[in-house]
Design an enzyme around this catalytic site. Structure first.
Site, PDB file in Angstrom:
ATOM      1  CB  ILE A 164      12.172  49.164 -13.398  1.00 25.88           C
ATOM      2  CG1 ILE A 164      11.585  48.000 -13.277  1.00 25.88           C
ATOM      3  CG2 ILE A 164      13.505  49.678 -13.713  1.00 25.88           C
ATOM      4  CD1 ILE A 164      12.027  47.099 -14.413  1.00 25.88           C
ATOM      5  CG  ASN A 195       9.357  43.368 -11.787  1.00 27.86           C
ATOM      6  OD1 ASN A 195       8.508  42.420 -12.439  1.00 27.86           O
ATOM      7  ND2 ASN A 195      10.465  43.090 -11.389  1.00 27.86           N
ATOM      8  CE1 TYR A 255       3.796  36.608  -5.571  1.00 28.36           C
ATOM      9  CE2 TYR A 255       2.205  35.513  -6.303  1.00 28.36           C
ATOM     10  CZ  TYR A 255       2.929  36.298  -6.704  1.00 28.36           C
ATOM     11  OH  TYR A 255       3.377  36.779  -7.930  1.00 28.36           O
ATOM     12  CE  LYS A 267       2.734  39.980  -6.544  1.00 24.81           C
ATOM     13  NZ  LYS A 267       3.482  40.991  -7.193  1.00 24.81           N
ATOM     14  CB  VAL A 279       6.954  34.854 -16.440  1.00 30.63           C
ATOM     15  CG1 VAL A 279       7.884  35.271 -17.430  1.00 30.63           C
ATOM     16  CG2 VAL A 279       5.560  35.493 -16.686  1.00 30.63           C
ATOM     17  CB  THR A 316      11.084  34.489 -13.525  1.00 31.12           C
ATOM     18  OG1 THR A 316      10.046  34.197 -12.576  1.00 31.12           O
ATOM     19  CG2 THR A 316      10.596  35.154 -14.586  1.00 31.12           C
TER      20      THR A 316
END
Ligand SMILES: NC(=O)c1ccc[n+]([C@@H]2O[C@H](COP(=O)([O-])OP(=O)(O)OC[C@H]3O[C@@H](n4cnc5c(N)ncnc54)[C@H](OP(=O)(O)O)[C@@H]3O)[C@@H](O)[C@H]2O)c1
Length: 241
Positions: free
Chosen positions: A8, A80, A147, A151, A180, A182
């Site tokens: 990960i 991730n 971004y 992606k 999310v 974060t």
């Protein structure tokens, strides 16, 4: 052959940290985790690599250590780690920031996916490559050019990898995690509204409690990893299951 392996990136905080905690609680998983920051967790099942994924030469030199040989039941690569980047319109972007973002969000995952396939293609283990995507992969967002682009490119790379490796033992996903709570969302809310027209909307998501928790997303990711054969499409979104 009771052990499985999880590799990960971006395990030091946010979604990655929640996935790490989930799999540390499963005693049958060995975990290799890559971030710039080493976390204060000691476990015989965890090996941490402090690597800055923007430094591709360093990553390349480490590839030989990241993918161990072994008789694993399941082998998962979860790309991730990601960076929202310099939140500014095209014309105001810094070349250095763009280069870092492309390395972290795209080339790093491409190097790791390439090395993973090379190492495990002929393994009898069940294999999963999951590249964390975003709604921004398929929707242009002003201020997020780097971004959105990285992606989108990573999603296409994942689809090509899936096409090249069709097998009921090999699964590839480009997975959007939803919105999310974060550090990445903190960075988005700290941007400037003249550079990011959707700033107000993102502040309201937080104020109105619309963000999901990293732990909820980690459970969805684990659900996918437990039954990958149920998910036939490469492009997935945790809000749909
Ligand atoms: N949060 C959201 O709403 C949201 C929405 C859609 C998609 N995503 C995606 O979800 C993934 C995880 O994001 P998050 O929200 O959990 O973000 P986060 O809290 O900012 O965590 C990012 C992780 O990536 C690692 N990372 C960043 N730059 C790195 C570098 N140069 N080298 C190595 N590791 C690096 C960080 O570790 P170190 O700082 O220790 O290196 C950290 O562990 C990302 O791919 C992101 O694009 C998030």
């Amino acid at each position: 052959m009771s052990q499985s392996l999880l590799i990960i990136t971006g395990h030091s905080q946010g979604i990655g940290r929640a996935v790490l905690d989930y799999y540390l609680a499963q005693e049958n998983f060995q975990i290799l985790a890559i971030s710039r920051t080493k976390i204060e967790v000691e476990s015989p099942n965890l090996k941490q690599f402090c690597i800055d994924l923007s430094e591709l030469d360093v990553l390349e030199n480490h590839l030989i250590n990241i993918f161990p040989e072994g008789d694993f039941k399941k082998i998962i690569l979860l790309n991730n780690a990601g960076w929202i980047g310099d939140i500014k319109p095209i014309g105001k972007l810094g070349p250095k920031e763009l280069r870092v973002q492309i390395n972290v969000n795209l080339l790093g995952p491409m190097y790791l996916t390439n090395a993973f396939i090379n190492q495990y293609k002929n393994s009898s283990a069940e294999k999963i490559v999951c590249n964390i995507s975003s709604g921004a992969a398929s929707k242009p967002v002003s201020g997020w050019a780097g971004y959105c682009s990285t992606k989108a490119a990573l999603s296409m790379f994942t689809m090509v990898a899936a096409k090249e490796n069709e097998s009921d033992k090999f699964h590839f996903f480009s997975l959007a995690p939803g919105i999310v709570d974060t550090g990445m969302q903190d960075e988005i809310r700290a941007s400037n509204d003249s550079d990011f027209p959707e700033l107000k909307k993102f502040k309201e998501f937080k104020e109105e409690g619309k963000l999901s928790s990293p732990q909820e997303v980690a459970k969805k990711i684990a659900y996918l990893f437990d039954r990958p054969a149920l998910f036939k499409e490469v492009i997935q979104d945790v809000r749909k299951f």
